[in-house]
Design a protein around this motif. Structure first.
Motif, mmCIF file in Angstrom:
data_model
loop_
_atom_site.group_PDB
_atom_site.id
_atom_site.type_symbol
_atom_site.label_atom_id
_atom_site.label_comp_id
_atom_site.label_asym_id
_atom_site.label_seq_id
_atom_site.Cartn_x
_atom_site.Cartn_y
_atom_site.Cartn_z
ATOM 1 N N MET A 157 0.841 -1.193 0.000
ATOM 2 C CA MET A 157 0.000 0.000 0.000
ATOM 3 C C MET A 157 0.871 1.236 0.000
ATOM 4 O O MET A 157 1.933 1.255 0.585
ATOM 5 C CB MET A 157 -0.805 0.075 1.294
ATOM 6 C CG MET A 157 -1.828 -0.951 1.501
ATOM 7 S SD MET A 157 -2.742 -0.490 2.959
ATOM 8 C CE MET A 157 -2.984 -2.082 3.649
ATOM 9 N N SER A 158 0.375 2.306 -0.585
ATOM 10 C CA SER A 158 1.107 3.564 -0.523
ATOM 11 C C SER A 158 0.947 4.164 0.867
ATOM 12 O O SER A 158 0.145 3.723 1.661
ATOM 13 C CB SER A 158 0.569 4.519 -1.581
ATOM 14 O OG SER A 158 -0.732 4.901 -1.244
ATOM 15 N N SER A 159 1.721 5.240 1.135
ATOM 16 C CA SER A 159 1.745 5.737 2.505
ATOM 17 C C SER A 159 0.451 6.463 2.868
ATOM 18 O O SER A 159 0.012 6.409 4.001
ATOM 19 C CB SER A 159 2.943 6.657 2.698
ATOM 20 O OG SER A 159 2.673 7.907 2.127
ATOM 21 N N VAL A 160 -0.198 7.146 1.898
ATOM 22 C CA VAL A 160 -1.464 7.824 2.219
ATOM 23 C C VAL A 160 -2.548 6.791 2.518
ATOM 24 O O VAL A 160 -3.341 6.933 3.449
ATOM 25 C CB VAL A 160 -1.885 8.736 1.050
ATOM 26 C CG1 VAL A 160 -3.235 9.332 1.304
ATOM 27 C CG2 VAL A 160 -0.878 9.848 0.877
ATOM 28 N N GLU A 161 -2.556 5.687 1.764
ATOM 29 C CA GLU A 161 -3.525 4.621 2.003
ATOM 30 C C GLU A 161 -3.329 4.006 3.385
ATOM 31 O O GLU A 161 -4.286 3.749 4.110
ATOM 32 C CB GLU A 161 -3.330 3.566 0.913
ATOM 33 C CG GLU A 161 -4.238 2.384 1.011
ATOM 34 C CD GLU A 161 -5.575 2.657 0.367
ATOM 35 O OE1 GLU A 161 -5.689 3.645 -0.371
ATOM 36 O OE2 GLU A 161 -6.498 1.904 0.634
ATOM 37 N N MET A 162 -2.048 3.811 3.767
ATOM 38 C CA MET A 162 -1.801 3.212 5.073
ATOM 39 C C MET A 162 -2.185 4.167 6.194
ATOM 40 O O MET A 162 -2.687 3.753 7.242
ATOM 41 C CB MET A 162 -0.322 2.837 5.199
ATOM 42 C CG MET A 162 -0.069 1.753 6.187
ATOM 43 S SD MET A 162 1.523 1.022 6.033
ATOM 44 C CE MET A 162 2.521 2.205 6.879
ATOM 45 N N LEU A 163 -1.980 5.480 5.979
ATOM 46 C CA LEU A 163 -2.374 6.449 6.998
ATOM 47 C C LEU A 163 -3.885 6.465 7.188
ATOM 48 O O LEU A 163 -4.390 6.518 8.311
ATOM 49 C CB LEU A 163 -1.879 7.843 6.578
ATOM 50 C CG LEU A 163 -1.727 8.875 7.674
ATOM 51 C CD1 LEU A 163 -0.721 8.397 8.684
ATOM 52 C CD2 LEU A 163 -1.269 10.190 7.071
ATOM 53 N N ASN A 164 -4.655 6.388 6.081
ATOM 54 C CA ASN A 164 -6.115 6.363 6.196
ATOM 55 C C ASN A 164 -6.583 5.122 6.939
ATOM 56 O O ASN A 164 -7.434 5.197 7.836
ATOM 57 C CB ASN A 164 -6.747 6.400 4.803
ATOM 58 C CG ASN A 164 -6.555 7.730 4.131
ATOM 59 O OD1 ASN A 164 -6.291 8.710 4.787
ATOM 60 N ND2 ASN A 164 -6.692 7.730 2.829
ATOM 61 N N THR A 165 -6.014 3.969 6.601
ATOM 62 C CA THR A 165 -6.420 2.736 7.276
ATOM 63 C C THR A 165 -6.023 2.764 8.744
ATOM 64 O O THR A 165 -6.740 2.242 9.603
ATOM 65 C CB THR A 165 -5.775 1.531 6.576
ATOM 66 O OG1 THR A 165 -5.976 1.659 5.187
ATOM 67 C CG2 THR A 165 -6.398 0.249 7.052
ATOM 68 N N TYR A 166 -4.886 3.422 9.047
ATOM 69 C CA TYR A 166 -4.459 3.500 10.451
ATOM 70 C C TYR A 166 -5.452 4.319 11.272
ATOM 71 O O TYR A 166 -5.806 3.941 12.389
ATOM 72 C CB TYR A 166 -3.073 4.123 10.521
ATOM 73 C CG TYR A 166 -2.554 4.259 11.907
ATOM 74 C CD1 TYR A 166 -2.202 5.499 12.421
ATOM 75 C CD2 TYR A 166 -2.428 3.161 12.737
ATOM 76 C CE1 TYR A 166 -1.733 5.629 13.705
ATOM 77 C CE2 TYR A 166 -1.956 3.288 14.019
ATOM 78 C CZ TYR A 166 -1.614 4.523 14.501
ATOM 79 O OH TYR A 166 -1.164 4.647 15.767
ATOM 80 N N PHE A 167 -5.940 5.452 10.715
ATOM 81 C CA PHE A 167 -6.887 6.263 11.480
ATOM 82 C C PHE A 167 -8.198 5.525 11.682
ATOM 83 O O PHE A 167 -8.790 5.581 12.765
ATOM 84 C CB PHE A 167 -7.133 7.595 10.772
ATOM 85 C CG PHE A 167 -6.004 8.563 10.887
ATOM 86 C CD1 PHE A 167 -5.727 9.454 9.876
ATOM 87 C CD2 PHE A 167 -5.216 8.589 12.007
ATOM 88 C CE1 PHE A 167 -4.694 10.345 9.975
ATOM 89 C CE2 PHE A 167 -4.175 9.479 12.121
ATOM 90 C CZ PHE A 167 -3.910 10.360 11.116
ATOM 91 N N LEU A 168 -8.678 4.812 10.664
ATOM 92 C CA LEU A 168 -9.913 4.046 10.852
ATOM 93 C C LEU A 168 -9.716 2.922 11.856
ATOM 94 O O LEU A 168 -10.615 2.598 12.636
ATOM 95 C CB LEU A 168 -10.389 3.480 9.521
ATOM 96 C CG LEU A 168 -10.991 4.514 8.565
ATOM 97 C CD1 LEU A 168 -11.366 3.852 7.274
ATOM 98 C CD2 LEU A 168 -12.198 5.149 9.191
ATOM 99 N N SER A 169 -8.514 2.335 11.906
ATOM 100 C CA SER A 169 -8.262 1.290 12.901
ATOM 101 C C SER A 169 -8.200 1.870 14.298
ATOM 102 O O SER A 169 -8.542 1.185 15.268
ATOM 103 C CB SER A 169 -6.958 0.566 12.602
ATOM 104 O OG SER A 169 -6.992 0.019 11.332
#
Lengths: 260, 139, 87
Positions: free
Chosen positions: B1-13
């Motif tokens: 995953m790209s870094s923006v995608e991982m940041l979005n998933t991290y906030f939802l987690s």
């Protein structure tokens, strides 16, 4: 006691880790919704198909038209809980008040007199526009039910009873609201029996097997059939129900004070 | 995953993990705290957190650069109704969990009101609301 | 500048963390009036979370019920019974 708490903690942590690993792509939201949601969004307001609800608000259409029986039984569960609570404190509060009690200062009373009509206006606007904007019967009734709570705290409980808002009148209002909901639910069924066609019990618009429907708009304003009437009666019923509960818990007295 | 995608998933987690922590703390207090009113507060926190979890499942992410929409149709122009409904269907969030949570909130409220009246009756019989002492009394 | 999507998710994460702190403080407080106030604060943060998750119907029910009516009834019950939780 300490060993049980540690065991419960470890079991909870292991179960949560298993849940996140197995169901990851179902719990974290994705970019598409399920097919059932697409069906409801497609048929909430669509004058071209023949099983629509003609209401631009999808949530109110689901609550009162697509899944109307859930709402009917939830209203009856709330009614039963209220009757049970009143039966518990039945011998413990008296309705005859000679004079009203001592409220708060005059500044608070004047401000309450100014903001009371505003609360009623906002609650009625939220409740009656439930088929066009976010809102509906529950939301409007809850906002209106905040007003008796403020009046009981600022003036006093005796003030409200002396003005004529007694428990029996509130129970009558709630029962009239529930009778209105029941009549609106079977109105088309009885009209179908009278005219000789077939009709369902919770019917709003024309379905393929039953060709009778409520009016979609009156005088150019969209009312979406039975949804407007359901919202109106539900608003009265919810507001009266909360007021009864707060009045009863405020005026309950102990058993010794009764026997003295 | 790209870094923006991982940041979005991290906030939802983070949202998901804090909801689970709230559920655990509320269940612990419901079992192990001795006062009746504290148990009622823990029950309201537990039911509200489960309702929030149901609405969180029905959310929808951004498609490209367009944000998702509230499930309310605002453009009622009868000429272009087909295109409006197609675009509405591809951008709005799920309305079904919101309808079910509306019913669940009202039923939870009815149960909490009944529990408060029951607490008043308990106090006027036993003169205390400490559940350890009420459990020890015999009739 | 954060793009729009990450900003909304960041606000959701901050509201959830603050609500976890409010729940912890409500449970381990021994004065029951303060516990009810912390519970009302947690309900206010949940109402902002409902607005960010695009569910305005639920937020409109939740604010009068969980910030106004339930703490009101619980405070009347506390004033008629006892206020401090024993150890």
């Amino acid at each position: 006691m300490k060993l049980i708490e540690l065991v419960i903690l470890i079991v909870v942590v292991l179960a949560v880790a298993l849940l996140i690993t197995v169901g990851f792509e179902h719990i974290i939201p994705s970019t598409s919704v399920r097919r059932l949601a697409e069906f409801y969004l497609y048929t909430a307001y669509n004058p071209l198909v023949n099983y629509t609800a003609m209401s631009p608000e999808a949530v109110t259409a689901i609550v009162w038209d697509f899944r109307g029986l859930d709402t009917l039984f939830e209203t009856s569960v709330f009614y039963l809980a209220l009757i049970g609570s009143l039966a518990l404190v039945r011998g413990l509060f008296v309705e005859h008040v000679e004079k009203s009690g001592h409220g708060l200062s005059i500044i608070v009373r004047t401000v309450t007199r100014i903001t009371a009509p505003m609360i009623i206006a906002v609650g009625a606007s939220i409740g009656l526009h439930g088929h066009l904007t976010p809102g509906g019967g529950f939301q409007g009734g809850s906002v209106i039910a905040v007003l008796p709570m403020i009046v009981i705290v600022v003036f006093s409980a005796g003030f409200l009873v002396l003005k004529g808002v007694t428990t029996s009148k509130l129970i009558t209002t709630r029962s009239l609201g529930l009778i209105g909901i029941g009549v609106t639910a079977i109105a088309l069924f009885l009209a179908g029996l009278a005219l000789g066609t077939s009709a369902y019990v919770f019917q709003n618009m024309a379905k393929p097997a039953a060709q009778i429907s409520m009016p979609v708009s009156i005088g150019g304003a969209l009312i979406s059939g039975t949804l407007w009437f359901f919202n109106l009666f539900e608003m009265f019923a919810v507001a009266a129900g909360f007021t009864i509960a707060f009045l009863a818990i405020m005026m309950a007295r102990t058993l010794e004070a009764e026997k003295r | 995953m790209s870094s923006v995608e991982m940041l979005n998933t991290y906030f939802l987690s983070i949202v998901l993990a804090s909801l689970l922590v709230n559920t655990t703390i509320a269940l612990y207090a419901l079992f192990f705290k001795p006062h009746y009113v504290k148990k009622v507060i823990a029950l309201t926190i537990f039911s509200d957190t489960v309702n929030t979890f149901a609405i969180f499942i029905g959310y929808r992410r951004w498609v490209g650069q367009t944000p998702p929409r509230v499930p309310v149709l605002t453009d009622l122009n009868q000429n272009a109704i087909e295109n409006t409904i197609e675009e509405f269907k591809s951008l709005a969030v799920d309305p079904l969990p919101q309808a079910l949570v509306l019913t669940a909130i009202v039923i939870g409220l009815a149960v909490i009101l009944f529990l408060v009246f029951l607490g008043w009756i308990l106090y006027s019989h036993y003169k205390t609301l400490d559940m350890r002492e009420i459990r020890g009394l015999k009739g | 500048m954060v793009p729009g999507e990450t900003g909304v998710y960041l606000l959701m994460a901050i509201m959830s963390l603050l609500s976890a702190i409010a729940v912890y403080m409500a449970i381990r407080e021994r004065d029951l009036v303060r516990a009810v106030i912390y519970s009302a604060l947690q309900s206010g943060l949940y109402a902002i979370l409902y607005f960010l998750l695009l569910a305005p119907d639920i937020g409109l029910v939740y604010i009068p019920v969980a910030v106004g009516l339930i703490p009101g009834v619980l405070l009347v019950l506390i004033s008629k019974t006892e206020r401090w939780e024993r150890e």
